[in-house]
Write a protein that holds these residues in place. Structure first.
Motif, PDB file in Angstrom:
ATOM      1  N   THR A 185      40.710 -54.228 -23.464  1.00 59.51           N
ATOM      2  CA  THR A 185      39.425 -54.732 -23.959  1.00 59.51           C
ATOM      3  C   THR A 185      38.354 -53.645 -23.927  1.00 59.51           C
ATOM      4  O   THR A 185      37.569 -53.485 -24.869  1.00 59.51           O
ATOM      5  N   VAL A 186      38.324 -52.869 -22.843  1.00 58.42           N
ATOM      6  CA  VAL A 186      37.348 -51.785 -22.714  1.00 58.42           C
ATOM      7  C   VAL A 186      37.578 -50.723 -23.782  1.00 58.42           C
ATOM      8  O   VAL A 186      36.642 -50.268 -24.457  1.00 58.42           O
ATOM      9  N   ILE A 187      38.849 -50.327 -23.963  1.00 54.35           N
ATOM     10  CA  ILE A 187      39.173 -49.291 -24.954  1.00 54.35           C
ATOM     11  C   ILE A 187      38.858 -49.783 -26.362  1.00 54.35           C
ATOM     12  O   ILE A 187      38.263 -49.060 -27.172  1.00 54.35           O
ATOM     13  N   ALA A 188      39.250 -51.024 -26.657  1.00 51.81           N
ATOM     14  CA  ALA A 188      39.007 -51.579 -27.993  1.00 51.81           C
ATOM     15  C   ALA A 188      37.518 -51.763 -28.245  1.00 51.81           C
ATOM     16  O   ALA A 188      37.036 -51.566 -29.374  1.00 51.81           O
ATOM     17  N   ALA A 189      36.757 -52.140 -27.202  1.00 53.70           N
ATOM     18  CA  ALA A 189      35.312 -52.321 -27.370  1.00 53.70           C
ATOM     19  C   ALA A 189      34.632 -51.001 -27.708  1.00 53.70           C
ATOM     20  O   ALA A 189      33.700 -50.957 -28.525  1.00 53.70           O
ATOM     21  N   CYS A 190      35.100 -49.915 -27.101  1.00 57.13           N
ATOM     22  CA  CYS A 190      34.555 -48.603 -27.435  1.00 57.13           C
ATOM     23  C   CYS A 190      34.823 -48.266 -28.898  1.00 57.13           C
ATOM     24  O   CYS A 190      33.921 -47.849 -29.627  1.00 57.13           O
ATOM     25  N   GLN A 191      36.061 -48.457 -29.343  1.00 54.62           N
ATOM     26  CA  GLN A 191      36.399 -48.141 -30.726  1.00 54.62           C
ATOM     27  C   GLN A 191      35.618 -49.021 -31.699  1.00 54.62           C
ATOM     28  O   GLN A 191      35.140 -48.548 -32.736  1.00 54.62           O
ATOM     29  N   LEU A 192      35.460 -50.291 -31.350  1.00 53.76           N
ATOM     30  CA  LEU A 192      34.692 -51.196 -32.202  1.00 53.76           C
ATOM     31  C   LEU A 192      33.252 -50.726 -32.330  1.00 53.76           C
ATOM     32  O   LEU A 192      32.685 -50.720 -33.427  1.00 53.76           O
ATOM     33  N   MET A 193      32.657 -50.303 -31.226  1.00 51.65           N
ATOM     34  CA  MET A 193      31.265 -49.872 -31.245  1.00 51.65           C
ATOM     35  C   MET A 193      31.084 -48.641 -32.126  1.00 51.65           C
ATOM     36  O   MET A 193      30.126 -48.543 -32.896  1.00 51.65           O
ATOM     37  N   VAL A 194      32.036 -47.689 -32.024  1.00 55.05           N
ATOM     38  CA  VAL A 194      31.940 -46.457 -32.810  1.00 55.05           C
ATOM     39  C   VAL A 194      32.165 -46.735 -34.296  1.00 55.05           C
ATOM     40  O   VAL A 194      31.433 -46.244 -35.161  1.00 55.05           O
ATOM     41  N   VAL A 195      33.193 -47.542 -34.604  1.00 52.44           N
ATOM     42  CA  VAL A 195      33.493 -47.862 -36.000  1.00 52.44           C
ATOM     43  C   VAL A 195      32.375 -48.712 -36.606  1.00 52.44           C
ATOM     44  O   VAL A 195      31.932 -48.492 -37.731  1.00 52.44           O
ATOM     45  N   LEU A 196      31.936 -49.688 -35.839  1.00 50.74           N
ATOM     46  CA  LEU A 196      30.899 -50.600 -36.309  1.00 50.74           C
ATOM     47  C   LEU A 196      29.622 -49.853 -36.673  1.00 50.74           C
ATOM     48  O   LEU A 196      28.936 -50.198 -37.636  1.00 50.74           O
ATOM     49  N   ASP A 197      29.326 -48.776 -35.934  1.00 49.72           N
ATOM     50  CA  ASP A 197      28.073 -48.068 -36.167  1.00 49.72           C
ATOM     51  C   ASP A 197      28.057 -47.307 -37.476  1.00 49.72           C
ATOM     52  O   ASP A 197      26.997 -46.892 -37.934  1.00 49.72           O
ATOM     53  N   ALA A 198      29.235 -47.127 -38.085  1.00 52.23           N
ATOM     54  CA  ALA A 198      29.271 -46.472 -39.390  1.00 52.23           C
ATOM     55  C   ALA A 198      28.780 -47.402 -40.501  1.00 52.23           C
ATOM     56  O   ALA A 198      28.387 -46.939 -41.566  1.00 52.23           O
ATOM     57  N   THR A 199      28.801 -48.739 -40.255  1.00 45.83           N
ATOM     58  CA  THR A 199      28.382 -49.682 -41.302  1.00 45.83           C
ATOM     59  C   THR A 199      27.211 -50.573 -40.894  1.00 45.83           C
ATOM     60  O   THR A 199      26.491 -51.058 -41.762  1.00 45.83           O
ATOM     61  N   ILE A 200      27.027 -50.791 -39.595  1.00 48.54           N
ATOM     62  CA  ILE A 200      25.981 -51.726 -39.173  1.00 48.54           C
ATOM     63  C   ILE A 200      24.600 -51.261 -39.629  1.00 48.54           C
ATOM     64  O   ILE A 200      23.712 -52.066 -39.915  1.00 48.54           O
ATOM     65  N   VAL A 201      24.422 -49.935 -39.718  1.00 42.78           N
ATOM     66  CA  VAL A 201      23.128 -49.381 -40.112  1.00 42.78           C
ATOM     67  C   VAL A 201      22.901 -49.515 -41.617  1.00 42.78           C
ATOM     68  O   VAL A 201      21.752 -49.580 -42.072  1.00 42.78           O
ATOM     69  N   ASN A 202      23.994 -49.576 -42.403  1.00 39.31           N
ATOM     70  CA  ASN A 202      23.847 -49.624 -43.865  1.00 39.31           C
ATOM     71  C   ASN A 202      22.935 -50.736 -44.337  1.00 39.31           C
ATOM     72  O   ASN A 202      22.057 -50.529 -45.178  1.00 39.31           O
ATOM     73  N   ILE A 203      23.173 -51.933 -43.820  1.00 41.09           N
ATOM     74  CA  ILE A 203      22.410 -53.093 -44.279  1.00 41.09           C
ATOM     75  C   ILE A 203      20.933 -52.961 -43.911  1.00 41.09           C
ATOM     76  O   ILE A 203      20.062 -53.498 -44.596  1.00 41.09           O
ATOM     77  N   ALA A 204      20.651 -52.245 -42.828  1.00 38.77           N
ATOM     78  CA  ALA A 204      19.258 -52.096 -42.385  1.00 38.77           C
ATOM     79  C   ALA A 204      18.524 -50.978 -43.108  1.00 38.77           C
ATOM     80  O   ALA A 204      17.306 -50.808 -42.905  1.00 38.77           O
ATOM     81  N   LEU A 205      19.190 -50.213 -43.959  1.00 35.82           N
ATOM     82  CA  LEU A 205      18.568 -49.035 -44.571  1.00 35.82           C
ATOM     83  C   LEU A 205      17.260 -49.330 -45.313  1.00 35.82           C
ATOM     84  O   LEU A 205      16.277 -48.601 -45.136  1.00 35.82           O
ATOM     85  N   PRO A 206      17.193 -50.364 -46.171  1.00 34.66           N
ATOM     86  CA  PRO A 206      15.910 -50.615 -46.855  1.00 34.66           C
ATOM     87  C   PRO A 206      14.766 -50.893 -45.885  1.00 34.66           C
ATOM     88  O   PRO A 206      13.620 -50.492 -46.138  1.00 34.66           O
ATOM     89  N   HIS A 207      15.070 -51.560 -44.776  1.00 33.55           N
ATOM     90  CA  HIS A 207      14.023 -51.872 -43.793  1.00 33.55           C
ATOM     91  C   HIS A 207      13.631 -50.627 -43.002  1.00 33.55           C
ATOM     92  O   HIS A 207      12.452 -50.440 -42.669  1.00 33.55           O
ATOM     93  N   ILE A 208      14.602 -49.769 -42.686  1.00 34.91           N
ATOM     94  CA  ILE A 208      14.302 -48.493 -42.032  1.00 34.91           C
ATOM     95  C   ILE A 208      13.443 -47.630 -42.945  1.00 34.91           C
ATOM     96  O   ILE A 208      12.488 -46.980 -42.497  1.00 34.91           O
ATOM     97  N   LYS A 209      13.763 -47.639 -44.225  1.00 35.57           N
ATOM     98  CA  LYS A 209      13.001 -46.856 -45.213  1.00 35.57           C
ATOM     99  C   LYS A 209      11.531 -47.253 -45.208  1.00 35.57           C
ATOM    100  O   LYS A 209      10.637 -46.400 -45.176  1.00 35.57           O
ATOM    101  N   ASP A 210      11.272 -48.553 -45.213  1.00 35.42           N
ATOM    102  CA  ASP A 210       9.884 -49.028 -45.249  1.00 35.42           C
ATOM    103  C   ASP A 210       9.173 -48.797 -43.920  1.00 35.42           C
ATOM    104  O   ASP A 210       8.010 -48.399 -43.895  1.00 35.42           O
ATOM    105  N   ALA A 211       9.891 -49.039 -42.810  1.00 40.56           N
ATOM    106  CA  ALA A 211       9.251 -48.960 -41.492  1.00 40.56           C
ATOM    107  C   ALA A 211       8.879 -47.538 -41.110  1.00 40.56           C
ATOM    108  O   ALA A 211       7.818 -47.301 -40.509  1.00 40.56           O
ATOM    109  N   LEU A 212       9.738 -46.564 -41.439  1.00 41.06           N
ATOM    110  CA  LEU A 212       9.511 -45.180 -41.016  1.00 41.06           C
ATOM    111  C   LEU A 212       9.119 -44.262 -42.171  1.00 41.06           C
ATOM    112  O   LEU A 212       9.034 -43.046 -41.999  1.00 41.06           O
ATOM    113  N   SER A 213       8.887 -44.855 -43.355  1.00 41.75           N
ATOM    114  CA  SER A 213       8.407 -44.106 -44.531  1.00 41.75           C
ATOM    115  C   SER A 213       9.365 -42.993 -44.953  1.00 41.75           C
ATOM    116  O   SER A 213       8.959 -41.852 -45.202  1.00 41.75           O
ATOM    117  N   PHE A 214      10.646 -43.324 -45.017  1.00 37.99           N
ATOM    118  CA  PHE A 214      11.628 -42.403 -45.589  1.00 37.99           C
ATOM    119  C   PHE A 214      11.523 -42.437 -47.104  1.00 37.99           C
ATOM    120  O   PHE A 214      11.233 -43.483 -47.701  1.00 37.99           O
TER     121      PHE A 214
END
Length: 499
Positions: free
Chosen positions: A8-37
């Motif tokens: 569970t610990v090993i899989a949770a680490c891999q999930l966190m690393v893999v997940l971070d490649a896509t979890i940010v994608n959906i937030a991109l328009p909001h990051i753009k507006d909030a930080l003026s990218f």
């Protein structure tokens, strides 16, 4: 030590690393507006992570062998967790980009070590095979989970929670790891720091040059300096690797035409894939007006298509061999990108987005397992990790480089379209809209939608070229026979690239 908790610990680490490649994608328009990218600079939110992750991936695996895998695993988790916390608190664009780069460092340390820990934690046989199966399932499903989680966190809480969510998970993993995972035996060896730094900095300079060119033009002094620095650093990298006693990237891996071909194919297809996700996220939220959750759901069919294609290729690979799947996969992926290049401000999701994305995903799925098996075919057992690690690095670095090229094409095309739209906009805009335009240089709908979609459409045409390079490589370079892969048919799942 309970094996279930350890897994569970090993899989949770891999999930966190893999997940971070896509979890940010959906937030991109909001990051753009909030930080003026700007839209072009926004691509760095993805590239800062993937460049350091891909560039340091092999060094992270080497560190685990030399220093002890559990120790390095925990260090990677703590770096990743700290970077996530810093990213959530970012108030300026440079602060977020620095945190994303640090996240990539943590991921590069933790991810290869987590896979290696399975071999030291579970005895060979059914128990280890089950552990590899769980690891592979997490790697395959992490992207889909990230899209949904990113949508929910952004809509229900705030975009900052796509970073904060990693903090309690990382702390828990770091707490449990020394209690349920045994330390591995340490092996003597050398760190190829010079190779890792020259390759990572060289690719970062190349990516920066393309993104800078999209905003300032090809004659800009800093643009030209970035390309010059990239050439010098990458030449230095090749020289370092050719002379190093224990190189981070064994250049002999590229001597085999099939292996070199798989790296080119993966790099090219990843370039198209990263661009597709980046631009379609902007389109469905900015033009179609989707909420973050709905945007995340809109991408789920792509994950299903990838898994379907991967499963089909894995079942039929022993019958047909790898080349037909590489050719078909690259052709189908290119067809999907070509279809997406017809996007405009009136495009609807089902008819103009969903169908080509399914085509794209299925083509990518046909290649993932096939490329992984071909990359490790004919490699000595002690070098299999380096061969598959290079494929993963090609995916991450290729995605960053390809996205920067597509962003450059997007920036040029959208700027030209904006110049055409300005007279019409100024003739019809309200005083408030004109004032906002003078400040941001961005036009509201419908003018802004036309500018955005013209840039996206042209960028996807460049993506077709990348898929075409993969197709030509599969046709002209690959010569592997199906008999070469028979002994490896059971290893694809655990070592495959992150989709």
């Amino acid at each position: 030590m309970h094996p279930g908790i350890a897994l569970t610990v090993i899989a949770a680490c891999q999930l966190m690393v893999v997940l971070d490649a896509t979890i940010v994608n959906i937030a991109l328009p909001h990051i753009k507006d909030a930080l003026s990218f700007s839209t072009t600079d926004l691509s760095w939110v993805l590239s800062a992570y993937t460049l350091t992750f891909g560039g340091l991936l092999l060094l992270g695996g080497r560190a685990g062998d030399i220093l002890g895998r559990r120790r390095v695993f925990m260090a990677g988790i703590l770096v990743f967790t700290l970077a996530s916390l810093l990213g959530g608190f970012a108030q300026e664009p440079w602060q977020l980009l620095a945190a994303r780069a640090l996240q990539g460092v943590g991921g590069a340390i933790a991810s290869p070590t987590s896979l290696a820990l399975i071999t030291t934690t579970f005895p060979e046989g059914p128990e280890r095979n089950r552990a590899f199966g769980v690891f592979a399932a997490v790697s395959a499903g992490g992207g889909a989970i990230g899209l949904l989680a990113g949508g929910m966190l952004t809509e229900w809480l705030d975009w900052r929670w796509v970073f904060f969510v990693n903090v309690p998970i990382g702390v828990l993993i770091a707490f449990l790891a020394p209690r349920c995972i045994a330390e591995s035996e340490r092996h003597p060896g050398r760190f190829d720091i010079a190779g890792a730094l020259t390759s990572t900095l060289g690719m970062a300079s190349l990516v920066y040059g393309f993104i800078r060119a999209s905003e300032e033009g090809w004659r800009d002094a800093l643009t030209l300096s970035s390309f010059g620095a990239a050439v010098l650093l990458l030449v230095a990298f090749a020289l370092v690797e050719s002379r190093a006693r224990e190189p981070i990237t064994p250049l002999r891996m590229f001597a085999d035409r099939n292996r070199a071909g798989t790296y080119v194919i993966m790099l090219s297809l990843a370039a198209a894939m990263f661009g597709m996700f980046f631009f379609i996220v902007l389109f469905v939220q900015n033009v179609l007006g989707y909420t973050p959750i709905r945007a995340g759901l809109a991408f789920l069919p792509v994950t299903v298509a990838i898994i379907t294609g991967a499963g089909l290729s894995q079942r039929l690979l022993p019958t047909f061999g790898p080349k037909p799947f590489m050719v078909a996969g690259a052709a189908i992926t290119g067809g999907g990108v070509l279809w997406l290049s017809f996007i405009d401000a009136g495009t609807q999701y089902v008819s103009g987005i969903l169908a080509p994305m399914l085509l794209f995903g299925f083509g990518m799925g046909l290649n993932f397992v096939t490329l992984t098996l071909t990359a490790v075919s004919g490699v000595a057992p002690h070098e299999a990790g380096a061969a598959s690690g290079l494929l993963n690095a090609a995916q991450q670095v290729g995605g960053s480089l390809g996205l920067s090229i597509l962003v450059t094409v997007f920036g040029t095309a959208s700027r030209d379209e904006a110049q055409r739209q300005v007279p019409s906009f100024l003739a019809q805009a309200t005083p408030e809209q004109q004032a906002a335009f003078a400040k941001t240089h961005e036009m509201p709908p419908p003018w802004g939608d036309h500018v955005l979609t013209e840039g996206i459409s042209t960028a996807f045409l460049a993506g077709v070229g990348m898929a075409a390079l993969a197709l030509l490589t599969a046709l002209a370079v690959i010569r592997v026979r199906k008999s070469d892969l028979e002994a490896l048919s059971g290893t694809a799942g655990a070592a495959g690239p992150v989709a």
